[in-house]
Design a protein around this motif. Sequence first.
Motif, mmCIF file in Angstrom:
data_model
loop_
_atom_site.group_PDB
_atom_site.id
_atom_site.type_symbol
_atom_site.label_atom_id
_atom_site.label_comp_id
_atom_site.label_asym_id
_atom_site.label_seq_id
_atom_site.Cartn_x
_atom_site.Cartn_y
_atom_site.Cartn_z
ATOM 1 N N GLN A 51 0.836 -1.200 0.000
ATOM 2 C CA GLN A 51 0.000 0.000 0.000
ATOM 3 C C GLN A 51 0.866 1.244 0.000
ATOM 4 O O GLN A 51 0.619 2.195 -0.742
ATOM 5 C CB GLN A 51 -0.895 -0.011 1.250
ATOM 6 N N GLN A 52 1.877 1.207 0.782
ATOM 7 C CA GLN A 52 2.781 2.354 0.804
ATOM 8 C C GLN A 52 3.432 2.539 -0.558
ATOM 9 O O GLN A 52 3.617 3.655 -1.035
ATOM 10 C CB GLN A 52 3.896 2.132 1.830
ATOM 11 N N VAL A 68 9.914 6.275 -10.378
ATOM 12 C CA VAL A 68 11.171 5.550 -10.489
ATOM 13 C C VAL A 68 11.496 4.983 -9.115
ATOM 14 O O VAL A 68 11.153 5.567 -8.101
ATOM 15 C CB VAL A 68 12.321 6.442 -10.982
ATOM 16 N N PRO A 69 12.169 3.891 -9.113
ATOM 17 C CA PRO A 69 12.421 3.237 -7.831
ATOM 18 C C PRO A 69 13.026 4.169 -6.781
ATOM 19 O O PRO A 69 12.631 4.144 -5.630
ATOM 20 C CB PRO A 69 13.383 2.110 -8.200
ATOM 21 N N LYS A 70 13.906 4.983 -7.221
ATOM 22 C CA LYS A 70 14.570 5.843 -6.256
ATOM 23 C C LYS A 70 13.578 6.759 -5.564
ATOM 24 O O LYS A 70 13.574 6.888 -4.340
ATOM 25 C CB LYS A 70 15.616 6.674 -6.997
ATOM 26 N N LEU A 120 9.891 8.166 -1.060
ATOM 27 C CA LEU A 120 8.558 8.460 -0.562
ATOM 28 C C LEU A 120 8.094 7.433 0.457
ATOM 29 O O LEU A 120 7.428 7.754 1.430
ATOM 30 C CB LEU A 120 7.556 8.498 -1.724
ATOM 31 N N MET A 121 8.446 6.225 0.182
ATOM 32 C CA MET A 121 7.998 5.180 1.088
ATOM 33 C C MET A 121 8.680 5.289 2.442
ATOM 34 O O MET A 121 8.080 5.022 3.473
ATOM 35 C CB MET A 121 8.288 3.802 0.496
ATOM 36 N N ASN A 122 9.915 5.629 2.351
ATOM 37 C CA ASN A 122 10.658 5.837 3.573
ATOM 38 C C ASN A 122 10.560 4.658 4.544
ATOM 39 O O ASN A 122 10.256 4.808 5.726
ATOM 40 C CB ASN A 122 10.132 7.104 4.264
ATOM 41 N N VAL A 123 10.808 3.530 4.015
ATOM 42 C CA VAL A 123 10.762 2.340 4.854
ATOM 43 C C VAL A 123 12.184 1.904 5.157
ATOM 44 O O VAL A 123 12.966 1.678 4.240
ATOM 45 C CB VAL A 123 10.036 1.201 4.104
ATOM 46 N N PRO A 124 12.489 1.828 6.379
ATOM 47 C CA PRO A 124 13.865 1.447 6.703
ATOM 48 C C PRO A 124 14.133 0.025 6.241
ATOM 49 O O PRO A 124 13.301 -0.854 6.374
ATOM 50 C CB PRO A 124 13.932 1.552 8.229
ATOM 51 N N GLY A 125 15.272 -0.129 5.729
ATOM 52 C CA GLY A 125 15.650 -1.475 5.331
ATOM 53 C C GLY A 125 15.246 -1.839 3.921
ATOM 54 O O GLY A 125 15.690 -2.831 3.370
ATOM 55 N N LEU A 126 14.436 -1.012 3.351
ATOM 56 C CA LEU A 126 14.002 -1.311 1.993
ATOM 57 C C LEU A 126 15.034 -0.714 1.034
ATOM 58 O O LEU A 126 15.465 0.407 1.214
ATOM 59 C CB LEU A 126 12.633 -0.681 1.755
ATOM 60 N N THR A 127 15.375 -1.483 0.068
ATOM 61 C CA THR A 127 16.368 -0.947 -0.841
ATOM 62 C C THR A 127 15.746 -0.588 -2.171
ATOM 63 O O THR A 127 14.658 -1.023 -2.522
ATOM 64 C CB THR A 127 17.467 -1.977 -1.136
ATOM 65 N N ARG A 128 16.489 0.163 -2.869
ATOM 66 C CA ARG A 128 16.034 0.597 -4.173
ATOM 67 C C ARG A 128 15.783 -0.585 -5.081
ATOM 68 O O ARG A 128 14.867 -0.608 -5.896
ATOM 69 C CB ARG A 128 17.087 1.513 -4.760
ATOM 70 N N GLU A 129 16.605 -1.559 -4.956
ATOM 71 C CA GLU A 129 16.438 -2.697 -5.839
ATOM 72 C C GLU A 129 15.176 -3.469 -5.508
ATOM 73 O O GLU A 129 14.516 -4.004 -6.385
ATOM 74 C CB GLU A 129 17.639 -3.614 -5.744
#
Lengths: 151, 725
Positions: free
Chosen positions: B220-221, B235-237, B242-251
Amino acid sequence: MELANLQRRYLDFTSPLFHEGILDNQFTQLQQLQDESNPEFVLEVVTLFFDDSEKLLNELTRTLDQQVVDFKKVDAHVHQFKGSSASIGAQRVKNVCMAFRNYCEEMDQEGCLTCLQQLKQEYFLVKNKLETLFKLEQQIVAAGGSIPMMW
Amino acid sequence: MGTGFANSKIESERVSDKFPVGMKILLVDDDVTCLTVVKRMLLICQYDVTVCAEATSALSLLRENKSAFDLIISDVHMPDMDGFRLLELVGLEMDLPVIMMSSDTRFDVVMKGVSHGACDFLSKPVRMEELQNIWQHVVRRKWFENKEIERSGSVEESEHNRHIIDDSEYTSTVNDGPDSSWKYQKKKRDSKEDDDTELDSVDPTSSKKPRVVWSVELHQQFVNAVNQLGIDKAVPKRILELMNVPGLTRENVASHLQKFRLYLKRLSGVAQQQNSFSNTLCGASSNAKLGQLGRLDFQTMAVSGQISPQTLAALQDELLGRPSRSLTMPSMNQPVVQQALVQGNSCVSFERGITFGQPLLKGQELSSFPVWSSNNLGVVGSSNNLGGLDASQNSNMLMAMLPLPQPQPHSRTISSESNHAINVQPSCLVAPTKPSDNFQVAVNPMLNHDSVAVPTQSSGSYQAGNAIAPMTQDSVVVPQSSTSMKMEKNDVKNLRSTILPSQSYTSISLGNNPGLVNYGSVTIPCQQANKSQSDKTFLMNHNSLVVPSQSSSTLKTQRDVLVNHNSTRNKDSTHFNYIRLPTKSNVVTSSMAQILDGDFHNLATAGYLAPETNTSDILLSTGSNTSWQLASSKGIIGQSNVHDFCNVQATDTMSVILSDKGEGKNLGFVGKGTCLPSRFAVDDIESPTNELTNGITYTGDDAYFLNQDVYGALQSGPCATTSYK
C-alpha cells in the motif's frame, strides 16, 4: 540360461506394449530415472498411479451417476487422470482422457459414460500389463541378472 | 550439494562452481504421481527439491522463509488454489521465478501463465531435458536485479560470479551446442563483473540479504508512493524515498515495480472487458434532473486513438435522436489513455493512475488516491442546459449537451464543500452546493476524475489553480452561477468532461492556462457568460464542444467560427468551424460547409436543421475513420492541430466542429437535424499544417476545436454566449 530366457521373455512381453501404444516413451523415461540409488522407482510411481487412478475412477463413476451431472467436476477429475497417466506413460489411457474431456465440455452424459467405460478398460489393461512386467523384472533380478532396457 | 544456490556469499562461492547444482526448488502439484516423477527428475538434475501437494501449504512455506527457495514449479489445476493465483502471489510477495506446468497446454492457458508472470510453462508429462535448463530463470532474474543495483550505484563486485559456470562439470542436455551456450553465458558473466551476485545484497557488508516481504501494508505504501509520483514517473529511487521504509532498498522497489507494472497491464487488459464500473453519480438522478442530453461519446482519445467505423456508427446511433438519455458512466477501467494530454508532463499519469488505482482498490482495498469526502452523491444538478451527462473515462467523450433554454431548478443531492483542494476519487460526485465563494481546486492533481463536480450555486469562482493535472477528467463540472471559472496553470482541464457553467457564468477565464482546456469535452456556458478569457494560447476545447447556449453576452466567435488554435509555435492553426447554435433559433439552417483546411479530407458539410425543439440532435462527424492519438501532451499546446473532426452534437446551440487535420483523415461533419444559427461562419480557416508536432497524431474523426483567443474574436451573435478571449 534361465536368466537369458527370462530376459528374452521380458523383452518379448514389453516391446509390444510400446508398439501397441499402451505405453509410451514417458515410461521409458521413468525407467531411466531408476538407478541403484533408487532401484524401485518405477514401481513406486506406478503404484501411486494405481492408487490414485482407482480413486479417480470411483469418483467419476459416482459423479456421472447423478441425476444432474456436474460436468465441471467430471472434467476436473478427467484432467487429473490425464496428467497422471501421461506422467507414467500410459498412453492409451491418456488418449481416452482427452476424448473424455471433449464430452465433458459438450456436457454429453452419454458420451461421458461411454468414455468412462473405455477408460476403465484401458486402465485395467495397462495395470495388468504393468503388473506382469514388474513380475518379470523381479524374476530377472532374482536370477541375478539385469533388466534389459528398451531404449 | 548441500549448500544450495541461494546461500550466503561464502557458501555460494563454494558451490557456485557447480551451479546450478543445489538450486532450491519448490514443487507444487496435487497429483502425487506427477509430483513423484518430477521430483525424481529434479533430483537427478542435482537440484534440491521440496514438494508440496497443496498450494496453500506451499505458500505458507514460502512466506515463512523466502530465501529457502530459488524457483517454484507449480501445477495449474489444483483443488485448493488456482495455480495462477499462487503464481501471482509468489511474484508479488516473494519475487521468485515460477514455472507453471500442466497437461493442458492450450493457448489460453499458456497465455494466462504469461500474463500472470510465469517464467516458463512446461507441459506434462515433463521431460528431463526441460528440467535441466530451468536454472536459467533464476539466473536471469538475478541478473536483472543486478542491473538495477548497478544503476543505483551500490554495486557489489562479486568475484565468484566469474566462476559460476563450470563447463566441464555440467552436462547439459540441450542439444544445440550446450557448450557453446554455456561459454557464452560464462563470458557474459565475466563481463558483468560489476554486477552483483545472485545475492540480493547491495550492501557490501552483508553477505546475505533477506528477501523483502511485500506485505499488504508495504504494498500500500508502495502504491501510494507510485500514485503520488504518477505511474510513469515512478522511479524506484523516488518511490523509495517516498515510502521511507527502513531497510528497503532501491532494488527491492525496482523489482517490485517491475512486477507491479506487469500486474497492472494484465489487470487493465482484463478490466477492459469488465466494463462494469458504475458511477453512482451518474446513474442516480441523472435522468430526472438532467434534461435531455444527446449523448455523444466516442473514443476520440484512445491510446491508439482510432475511431473505428463501428464506433462512429455507434455514435451515430446514439446521436440520432435520443433525446433523453440517462447518464451513464461506463466502465472506467480502461487501460490508459494517454499521457499525452496536455503538457506531457503534468497530468500524465492520471489515467494510468486511475487505472491502476482502481484495480487495487477493488482487489485489495487499497486506495490509490486520497479520497476526499467523496460524496457519491447523486447527480449533478446540471444547468438548465444539461441533458444527460455522459462521462466515460475511457473515451474521450464529447459530451453533447443539449442546452435547454430554461433554467430548471435542480434538486440535487450535493454536499457542500468549502474551498478545498479536492481530490476527488474517480467517479464520485463532488458537489459543493452552497454558494461557495470559491470553489477552488488548488494544486489538484486530479479533480473529478470521472466524476462530477458541481459547485452549483453561485460559486464565486471556480478556480482551478495550479492544477497540474487534468482537472476534471471525464467528468462534469457544473458551476452554476459561478462568477468566474478560472483555471490557472491548469494543464488540462476538463479532459473529456463537461463544464457547464450554466447560469450567469460571468467569465470563464483561462488564465495562465498553458494547457488544454476542455479537451474533448464540452463546455457549455449557457447563460450570460460574460466573458471568457484566456491568456495564453492554449488549446481549449480540444476536440470538444462548446456550446454557449443562451444569450451569452459575449461569445466571441468570429463569425461564429470557432477558434483556432494558435500556438506560438504553431504556425498552423486549425480552424474549426464552429457552429453556434442559437438557442432558440428555429432557423433552419442550410448546410454549413465546413471549411477545412486543405488537409482535411472530408469535410463534410453540415446540414442542419433547426429543430423546433430543443432536442439535441447530433451532428455527427462521419469522417472516415481516423484515429487520433494524443501522443504527448506537449503536442497539444501549441500544436498545430489538425484535429480530426470530432463530432459534434447538435442541439440548438451547438457549435462545433472542428475540422482538423489529422493526418489527413476524415472528418466529416455531418449534422443531423440540429438547429443552427442562422449564420455560421465558417471561415477563418487557416490552413493548418498537417504536421503533428510532438508526435501527436490526430487521425480520427475527432475534430477539435481550438478555442483560443480566437474565441474572443467570435462575435456574439444571437447565439453568442461566451467570449473567450
